[in-house]
Design a protein around this motif. Structure first.
Motif, PDB file in Angstrom:
ATOM      1  N   CYS A  11       0.941  -1.246  -0.113  1.00 15.60           N
ATOM      2  CA  CYS A  11      -0.028   0.142   0.037  1.00 15.60           C
ATOM      3  C   CYS A  11       0.910   1.104  -0.126  1.00 15.60           C
ATOM      4  O   CYS A  11       0.805   1.962  -0.933  1.00 15.60           O
ATOM      5  N   ARG A  36       3.840  -1.780  -7.233  1.00 14.97           N
ATOM      6  CA  ARG A  36       3.007  -0.486  -6.904  1.00 14.97           C
ATOM      7  C   ARG A  36       3.800  -0.242  -5.494  1.00 14.97           C
ATOM      8  O   ARG A  36       4.294  -1.081  -4.951  1.00 14.97           O
ATOM      9  N   LYS A  41       0.239   9.281   0.924  1.00 14.95           N
ATOM     10  CA  LYS A  41      -1.143   8.521   1.254  1.00 14.95           C
ATOM     11  C   LYS A  41      -2.131   9.435   1.773  1.00 14.95           C
ATOM     12  O   LYS A  41      -1.945  10.375   2.421  1.00 14.95           O
ATOM     13  N   HIS A 188      -8.652  -2.952  -2.523  1.00 10.86           N
ATOM     14  CA  HIS A 188      -9.241  -2.032  -1.669  1.00 10.86           C
ATOM     15  C   HIS A 188     -10.918  -2.335  -1.708  1.00 10.86           C
ATOM     16  O   HIS A 188     -11.765  -1.783  -1.043  1.00 10.86           O
ATOM     17  N   GLU A 214      -2.559  -5.672  -3.050  1.00 17.50           N
ATOM     18  CA  GLU A 214      -1.476  -5.070  -2.222  1.00 17.50           C
ATOM     19  C   GLU A 214      -0.803  -6.147  -1.502  1.00 17.50           C
ATOM     20  O   GLU A 214      -1.464  -7.005  -0.868  1.00 17.50           O
ATOM     21  N   ASP A 225      -3.183   0.181   5.762  1.00 11.53           N
ATOM     22  CA  ASP A 225      -4.036  -1.002   4.993  1.00 11.53           C
ATOM     23  C   ASP A 225      -3.171  -2.412   5.353  1.00 11.53           C
ATOM     24  O   ASP A 225      -3.413  -3.596   4.498  1.00 11.53           O
ATOM     25  N   GLN A 228      -5.774  -5.895   4.806  1.00 10.19           N
ATOM     26  CA  GLN A 228      -5.842  -6.552   3.515  1.00 10.19           C
ATOM     27  C   GLN A 228      -4.618  -6.666   2.628  1.00 10.19           C
ATOM     28  O   GLN A 228      -4.801  -7.458   1.411  1.00 10.19           O
TER      29      GLN A 228
HETATM   30 MN    MN Z   1      -4.053   0.895   0.406  1.00  6.68          MN
END
Ligand code: MN
Ligand code: PEP
Length: 348
Positions: A11, A36, A41, A188, A214, A225, A228
């Motif tokens: 993330c 990524r 953020k 997400h 992620e 995050d 997740q």
């Molecule tokens: Mn994220």
């Protein structure tokens, strides 16, 4: 499978060690095509970790050189664009909170004029197809040709197991209007690890052109995050568990899913209309009761039905269908009014 773009990475870029270790592990997974990492953020509340900024770009570039993976990060302001280009980021994504604001999108489009870097446009947080389409138009007008869509789900007012409700019909409709690749950001959408597999499979069944997932070497210690994110090892298992269908059958599924979504919406409108009709009919029942009028007034009903049959025919609907549907509705109405007359039901 070889066509699918798999974008994986944390993330947020948190430290040199974290991004290097994650990138190196991801580079071992043949399906992963892009790394990524969030540098700036967008946080709901101040005082949360807001990204490493320029320092993070130095590490992201290092990870790219070490692994050969192409990189992508989020930009939300012209200054972000300038820095991301300065540090050779290969592609940019526009975040869901930015796409809701046409002023911001326009500033980004202006800042990117003259470049043709790939830009991935996430859906806005609200389920607003026009806002999403508008963002594409702003970048197209600025001369950018390598545009893709990222579906990351939508804020939804009902309880749901997802962090962001998928509303698949919206990204499907977008791809029917614009000829752009569609990437599904399952992380997400889900907001947790448990739903990732089934959601990724659903996305692939609907002919997504790729996935964004992620990944972090130590998700439980992630600064953003954490719930997740999965490890690169888990990503490898996840990718191995997915069925990548042929593009063709996927597109058939996607078109069908769009149409089915429309049918669901229409059915729900029909139900709401039926409920409203019954409510008004009950009010009429009350009125008739107070004024001592009989429930069934055959002449009026025959005329109404004949008018509906004629109007329906004008819309290409068969008289048999119209008769059946309205007889059933009328019958239910009479029964309800009958109950009101017998005092079994009160209308408030
Ligand atoms: Mn994220
Ligand atoms: C992200 O990708 O980390 C992110 C902030 O995404 P979104 O804009 O979809 O919330």
């Amino acid at each position: 499978m070889k066509d699918s773009l798999i974008i994986a990475g944390p993330c947020s870029v948190e430290s040199e060690e974290q991004i290097m270790a994650t990138a190196q592990a991801l580079a071992q997974i043949p399906q992963v095509t892009m790394l990524r990492g969030g540098i700036w953020k967008p946080r709901t509340r101040p005082d949360a970790f807001e990204g490493r900024g320029e320092q993070g770009l130095v590490w992201l570039r290092e990870a790219k050189h070490e692994t050969g993976l192409r990189t992508i990060t989020e930009v939300a302001t012209p200054e972000h664009v300038e820095l991301a280009l300065k540090y050779d980021v290969d592609a940019l994504w526009i975040g869901a909170r930015t796409v809701v604001n046409p002023f911001s999108v326009q500033q980004l489009a202006d800042a990117l004029k003259g470049t043709d870097i790939p830009v991935f446009i996430k859906n806005p947080v609200s389920p607003d197809l026009n806002l999403w389409l508008g963002a594409f138009e702003r970048f197209q007008k600025a001369g950018l040709t390598q545009l893709s869509a990222i579906h990351r789900g939508f804020v939804y007012y009902k309880e749901s197991p997802y962090r962001n409700y998928p509303m698949w019909e919206i990204p499907i409709e977008l791809t029917q209007r614009l000829n752009v690749p569609l990437i599904t950001d399952v992380s997400h959408i889900c907001g947790n690890r448990e739903l990732l597999q089934s959601t990724a499979q659903k996305a692939l069944d609907l002919a997504t052109d790729g996935l964004m997932i992620e990944c972090h070497v130590n998700p439980d210690a992630a600064l953003t995050d954490g719930k997740q994110q999965i490890t690169p090892e888990e990503l490898m298992q996840l990718l191995a568990s997915l069925t990548f269908r042929s593009k063709q059958s996927g597109h058939v599924e996607r078109d069908l899913a769009g149409l089915r979504g429309e049918i669901d919406d229409i059915d729900s409108e029909l139900l709401q209309l039926l409920a409203r009709r019954m409510e008004v009919s009950a009010q009429i029942g009350e009125y008739k009761k107070r004024n001592n009028v009989t429930v069934v007034q055959m002449d009026r009903w025959k005329k109404i039905l004949a008018d509906h049959v004629a109007a329906g025919e004008g819309m290409g609907l068969s008289p048999i269908l119209i008769n059946k549907v309205f007889e059933a509705i009328h019958q239910a109405s009479i029964e309800r009014q009958g109950r009101i007359m017998e005092n079994e039901e009160e209308v408030h």
